[in-house]
Design a protein around this motif. Structure first.
Motif, PDB file in Angstrom:
ATOM      1  N   ARG A 156       0.804  -1.226   0.000  1.00  0.00           N
ATOM      2  CA  ARG A 156       0.000   0.000   0.000  1.00  0.00           C
ATOM      3  C   ARG A 156       0.834   1.271   0.000  1.00  0.00           C
ATOM      4  O   ARG A 156       0.374   2.320  -0.443  1.00  0.00           O
ATOM      5  CB  ARG A 156      -0.941   0.003   1.213  1.00  0.00           C
ATOM      6  N   HIS A 157       2.064   1.204   0.506  1.00  0.00           N
ATOM      7  CA  HIS A 157       2.878   2.422   0.643  1.00  0.00           C
ATOM      8  C   HIS A 157       4.076   2.476  -0.306  1.00  0.00           C
ATOM      9  O   HIS A 157       4.690   3.534  -0.456  1.00  0.00           O
ATOM     10  CB  HIS A 157       3.382   2.564   2.076  1.00  0.00           C
ATOM     11  N   PHE A 158       4.411   1.352  -0.942  1.00  0.00           N
ATOM     12  CA  PHE A 158       5.573   1.320  -1.832  1.00  0.00           C
ATOM     13  C   PHE A 158       5.138   0.755  -3.173  1.00  0.00           C
ATOM     14  O   PHE A 158       4.853  -0.427  -3.296  1.00  0.00           O
ATOM     15  CB  PHE A 158       6.692   0.472  -1.222  1.00  0.00           C
ATOM     16  N   ASP A 159       5.070   1.606  -4.166  1.00  0.00           N
ATOM     17  CA  ASP A 159       4.546   1.226  -5.478  1.00  0.00           C
ATOM     18  C   ASP A 159       5.686   0.617  -6.300  1.00  0.00           C
ATOM     19  O   ASP A 159       6.247   1.252  -7.191  1.00  0.00           O
ATOM     20  CB  ASP A 159       3.965   2.456  -6.171  1.00  0.00           C
ATOM     21  N   ASP A 160       6.039  -0.642  -6.003  1.00  0.00           N
ATOM     22  CA  ASP A 160       7.174  -1.288  -6.652  1.00  0.00           C
ATOM     23  C   ASP A 160       6.911  -2.787  -6.712  1.00  0.00           C
ATOM     24  O   ASP A 160       6.963  -3.472  -5.694  1.00  0.00           O
ATOM     25  CB  ASP A 160       8.463  -1.008  -5.866  1.00  0.00           C
ATOM     26  N   TYR A 161       6.612  -3.304  -7.918  1.00  0.00           N
ATOM     27  CA  TYR A 161       6.290  -4.726  -8.031  1.00  0.00           C
ATOM     28  C   TYR A 161       7.482  -5.616  -7.681  1.00  0.00           C
ATOM     29  O   TYR A 161       7.324  -6.817  -7.425  1.00  0.00           O
ATOM     30  CB  TYR A 161       5.777  -5.065  -9.430  1.00  0.00           C
ATOM     31  N   ARG A 162       8.691  -5.039  -7.646  1.00  0.00           N
ATOM     32  CA  ARG A 162       9.876  -5.855  -7.342  1.00  0.00           C
ATOM     33  C   ARG A 162       9.853  -6.401  -5.919  1.00  0.00           C
ATOM     34  O   ARG A 162      10.609  -7.325  -5.611  1.00  0.00           O
ATOM     35  CB  ARG A 162      11.146  -5.036  -7.574  1.00  0.00           C
ATOM     36  N   SER A 173       8.497 -22.448  -3.969  1.00  0.00           N
ATOM     37  CA  SER A 173       8.147 -21.635  -5.134  1.00  0.00           C
ATOM     38  C   SER A 173       8.307 -20.136  -4.885  1.00  0.00           C
ATOM     39  O   SER A 173       8.094 -19.336  -5.795  1.00  0.00           O
ATOM     40  CB  SER A 173       6.716 -21.935  -5.587  1.00  0.00           C
ATOM     41  N   CYS A 174       8.647 -19.751  -3.656  1.00  0.00           N
ATOM     42  CA  CYS A 174       8.937 -18.337  -3.385  1.00  0.00           C
ATOM     43  C   CYS A 174      10.244 -17.945  -4.067  1.00  0.00           C
ATOM     44  O   CYS A 174      11.046 -18.800  -4.437  1.00  0.00           O
ATOM     45  CB  CYS A 174       9.078 -18.106  -1.882  1.00  0.00           C
ATOM     46  N   PRO A 175      10.499 -16.662  -4.219  1.00  0.00           N
ATOM     47  CA  PRO A 175      11.834 -16.242  -4.638  1.00  0.00           C
ATOM     48  C   PRO A 175      12.878 -16.778  -3.667  1.00  0.00           C
ATOM     49  O   PRO A 175      12.576 -17.101  -2.519  1.00  0.00           O
ATOM     50  CB  PRO A 175      11.754 -14.708  -4.587  1.00  0.00           C
ATOM     51  N   LYS A 176      14.113 -16.879  -4.128  1.00  0.00           N
ATOM     52  CA  LYS A 176      15.193 -17.318  -3.247  1.00  0.00           C
ATOM     53  C   LYS A 176      15.396 -16.302  -2.126  1.00  0.00           C
ATOM     54  O   LYS A 176      15.369 -15.089  -2.361  1.00  0.00           O
ATOM     55  CB  LYS A 176      16.500 -17.465  -4.027  1.00  0.00           C
ATOM     56  N   LEU A 177      15.588 -16.821  -0.918  1.00  0.00           N
ATOM     57  CA  LEU A 177      15.943 -15.936   0.183  1.00  0.00           C
ATOM     58  C   LEU A 177      17.357 -15.425  -0.054  1.00  0.00           C
ATOM     59  O   LEU A 177      18.300 -16.205  -0.208  1.00  0.00           O
ATOM     60  CB  LEU A 177      15.863 -16.689   1.514  1.00  0.00           C
ATOM     61  N   ARG A 178      17.492 -14.128  -0.105  1.00  0.00           N
ATOM     62  CA  ARG A 178      18.785 -13.513  -0.397  1.00  0.00           C
ATOM     63  C   ARG A 178      19.761 -13.755   0.746  1.00  0.00           C
ATOM     64  O   ARG A 178      19.379 -13.721   1.917  1.00  0.00           O
ATOM     65  CB  ARG A 178      18.583 -12.017  -0.640  1.00  0.00           C
ATOM     66  N   ARG A 179      21.027 -13.956   0.426  1.00  0.00           N
ATOM     67  CA  ARG A 179      22.038 -14.248   1.441  1.00  0.00           C
ATOM     68  C   ARG A 179      22.612 -12.976   2.064  1.00  0.00           C
ATOM     69  O   ARG A 179      23.734 -12.972   2.564  1.00  0.00           O
ATOM     70  CB  ARG A 179      23.176 -15.077   0.854  1.00  0.00           C
ATOM     71  N   VAL A 183      19.482  -3.259   2.239  1.00  0.00           N
ATOM     72  CA  VAL A 183      19.991  -2.010   2.815  1.00  0.00           C
ATOM     73  C   VAL A 183      19.651  -0.870   1.880  1.00  0.00           C
ATOM     74  O   VAL A 183      19.623  -1.030   0.659  1.00  0.00           O
ATOM     75  CB  VAL A 183      21.516  -2.068   3.054  1.00  0.00           C
ATOM     76  N   ALA A 184      19.417   0.288   2.439  1.00  0.00           N
ATOM     77  CA  ALA A 184      18.959   1.435   1.653  1.00  0.00           C
ATOM     78  C   ALA A 184      19.939   1.821   0.560  1.00  0.00           C
ATOM     79  O   ALA A 184      19.537   2.150  -0.565  1.00  0.00           O
ATOM     80  CB  ALA A 184      18.717   2.620   2.583  1.00  0.00           C
ATOM     81  N   SER A 185      21.227   1.775   0.853  1.00  0.00           N
ATOM     82  CA  SER A 185      22.234   2.268  -0.088  1.00  0.00           C
ATOM     83  C   SER A 185      22.311   1.436  -1.366  1.00  0.00           C
ATOM     84  O   SER A 185      22.755   1.933  -2.403  1.00  0.00           O
ATOM     85  CB  SER A 185      23.614   2.293   0.583  1.00  0.00           C
ATOM     86  N   ARG A 186      21.870   0.169  -1.323  1.00  0.00           N
ATOM     87  CA  ARG A 186      21.934  -0.703  -2.497  1.00  0.00           C
ATOM     88  C   ARG A 186      20.586  -1.333  -2.827  1.00  0.00           C
ATOM     89  O   ARG A 186      20.523  -2.304  -3.582  1.00  0.00           O
ATOM     90  CB  ARG A 186      22.969  -1.811  -2.274  1.00  0.00           C
ATOM     91  N   LEU A 187      19.521  -0.776  -2.298  1.00  0.00           N
ATOM     92  CA  LEU A 187      18.230  -1.437  -2.414  1.00  0.00           C
ATOM     93  C   LEU A 187      17.780  -1.587  -3.860  1.00  0.00           C
ATOM     94  O   LEU A 187      17.299  -2.660  -4.260  1.00  0.00           O
ATOM     95  CB  LEU A 187      17.171  -0.663  -1.616  1.00  0.00           C
ATOM     96  N   ASN A 188      17.936  -0.567  -4.677  1.00  0.00           N
ATOM     97  CA  ASN A 188      17.501  -0.652  -6.070  1.00  0.00           C
ATOM     98  C   ASN A 188      18.248  -1.761  -6.798  1.00  0.00           C
ATOM     99  O   ASN A 188      17.649  -2.572  -7.526  1.00  0.00           O
ATOM    100  CB  ASN A 188      17.714   0.688  -6.772  1.00  0.00           C
ATOM    101  N   GLN A 189      19.562  -1.840  -6.598  1.00  0.00           N
ATOM    102  CA  GLN A 189      20.371  -2.892  -7.207  1.00  0.00           C
ATOM    103  C   GLN A 189      19.947  -4.266  -6.692  1.00  0.00           C
ATOM    104  O   GLN A 189      19.815  -5.222  -7.471  1.00  0.00           O
ATOM    105  CB  GLN A 189      21.847  -2.658  -6.890  1.00  0.00           C
ATOM    106  N   GLN A 190      19.727  -4.385  -5.394  1.00  0.00           N
ATOM    107  CA  GLN A 190      19.334  -5.668  -4.817  1.00  0.00           C
ATOM    108  C   GLN A 190      18.003  -6.153  -5.384  1.00  0.00           C
ATOM    109  O   GLN A 190      17.854  -7.333  -5.698  1.00  0.00           O
ATOM    110  CB  GLN A 190      19.249  -5.549  -3.294  1.00  0.00           C
ATOM    111  N   LEU A 191      17.039  -5.259  -5.522  1.00  0.00           N
ATOM    112  CA  LEU A 191      15.728  -5.655  -6.046  1.00  0.00           C
ATOM    113  C   LEU A 191      15.822  -6.074  -7.513  1.00  0.00           C
ATOM    114  O   LEU A 191      15.163  -7.033  -7.934  1.00  0.00           O
ATOM    115  CB  LEU A 191      14.727  -4.518  -5.867  1.00  0.00           C
ATOM    116  N   ASP A 192      16.634  -5.356  -8.296  1.00  0.00           N
ATOM    117  CA  ASP A 192      16.816  -5.758  -9.691  1.00  0.00           C
ATOM    118  C   ASP A 192      17.508  -7.119  -9.783  1.00  0.00           C
ATOM    119  O   ASP A 192      17.158  -7.945 -10.633  1.00  0.00           O
ATOM    120  CB  ASP A 192      17.623  -4.700 -10.453  1.00  0.00           C
ATOM    121  N   GLU A 193      18.488  -7.356  -8.930  1.00  0.00           N
ATOM    122  CA  GLU A 193      19.159  -8.657  -8.923  1.00  0.00           C
ATOM    123  C   GLU A 193      18.193  -9.776  -8.556  1.00  0.00           C
ATOM    124  O   GLU A 193      18.250 -10.875  -9.121  1.00  0.00           O
ATOM    125  CB  GLU A 193      20.337  -8.631  -7.949  1.00  0.00           C
ATOM    126  N   GLN A 194      17.297  -9.495  -7.617  1.00  0.00           N
ATOM    127  CA  GLN A 194      16.277 -10.482  -7.264  1.00  0.00           C
ATOM    128  C   GLN A 194      15.375 -10.780  -8.460  1.00  0.00           C
ATOM    129  O   GLN A 194      14.976 -11.926  -8.687  1.00  0.00           O
ATOM    130  CB  GLN A 194      15.437  -9.979  -6.089  1.00  0.00           C
TER     131      GLN A 194
END
Length: 263
Positions: A156-162, A173-179, A183-194
């Motif tokens: 409801r508060h974050f409009d990001d399908y990632r 069948s869930c996405p892989k749990l990231r190891r 973190v805020a400083s790399r969040l965009n990169q992390q979500l794209d990698e996911q």
């Protein structure tokens, strides 16, 4: 208008028993729990646990993590005592909620471990008695559910399908749990990698040019992937190594709810 709203409410009540724990659910009221005096928290403790107990395939060593549960509980106490507020950046807020969801999911599994599926921890009536509807999460002075975090806060508060590539409900069948923690400083990169990892995983998506058999996650939340002229096909092609046609026919794979456990 009142009659229409009443009809919609009754229709929702009728449909609830037939929907699954992570399916597309429209909650009526968003939530915004906050602590006005808090500062962005460190996720280093959770990061260390993920590196230690999650493998490259996203599978969890639940036996080992259970023996180290005091560390997980300590991190979650920090999360519980330091709710975000609007002075935090959007990236800090979203990283907080993604980590909270994944960490509280692990905690809930550990409390009942060993088990075969997270669905064994509750009933089958969404918004009523599933594991995602249990109020076991303390945030500040109140208790919340996993559905509260996913449906009423994150979606409801974050409009990001990632976010659907990052939230992990302890199933195969869930996405892989990231190891690592988000973190805020790399969040965009992390979500794209996911997104890249999830879309190109042949156990979750089988891609061909004119058709694709894809994860039911795309079917659980179709509206999230179709906003602003987007489509499921466009979302897949943003990350896919094997591109599909913009008009590719889509079918959805059965969801495997077996526990994401290292063997």
């Amino acid at each position: 208008m009142k009659l229409l709203s009443r009809f919609a409410f009754l229709a929702l009540l009728f449909l609830l028993p037939f929907t699954g724990g992570c399916q597309y659910v429209r909650y009526f009221t968003p939530l915004n729990p906050s602590n006005s005096s808090s500062k962005p928290v460190s996720h280093a403790a959770f990061d260390a646990l993920l590196k230690k107990y999650v493998d490259a395939q996203g599978m969890v060593n639940y036996s080992g993590l259970r023996a180290d549960s005091a560390a997980l509980n300590g991190y979650l106490k920090t999360v519980s005592d330091n709710l975000p507020n609007n002075t935090w950046s959007k990236q800090d807020q979203l990283a907080y909620w993604l980590n909270a969801y994944n960490a509280f999911t692990l905690q809930r599994v550990l409390r009942a471990y060993p088990l075969k599926s997270i669905k064994d921890l509750g009933g089958d009536k969404t918004l009523v008695n599933t594991v995602w509807d249990q109020k076991f999460i303390r945030l500040g002075k109140d208790k919340y559910t996993l559905n509260d975090i996913e449906q009423r806060i994150i979606r409801r508060h974050f409009d990001d399908y990632r976010v659907h590539f990052a939230l992990v409900c302890a199933a195969m069948s869930c996405p892989k749990l990231r190891r690592e923690a988000y973190v805020a400083s790399r969040l965009n990169q992390q979500l794209d990698e996911q997104g890249v990892d999830f879309v190109n995983d042949p156990t979750k998506n089988k891609l061909m040019n004119s058709k694709a058999e894809i994860s039911s996650i795309f079917n659980f939340y179709p509206g999230d992937f179709k906003k602003d002229g987007n489509s499921i096909q466009k979302t897949i092609n943003r990350y896919a190594k094997q591109k599909i046609s913009p008009e590719a026919s889509l079918t959805y794979m059965n969801y495997n709810w077996a526990l994401n456990e290292q063997k």
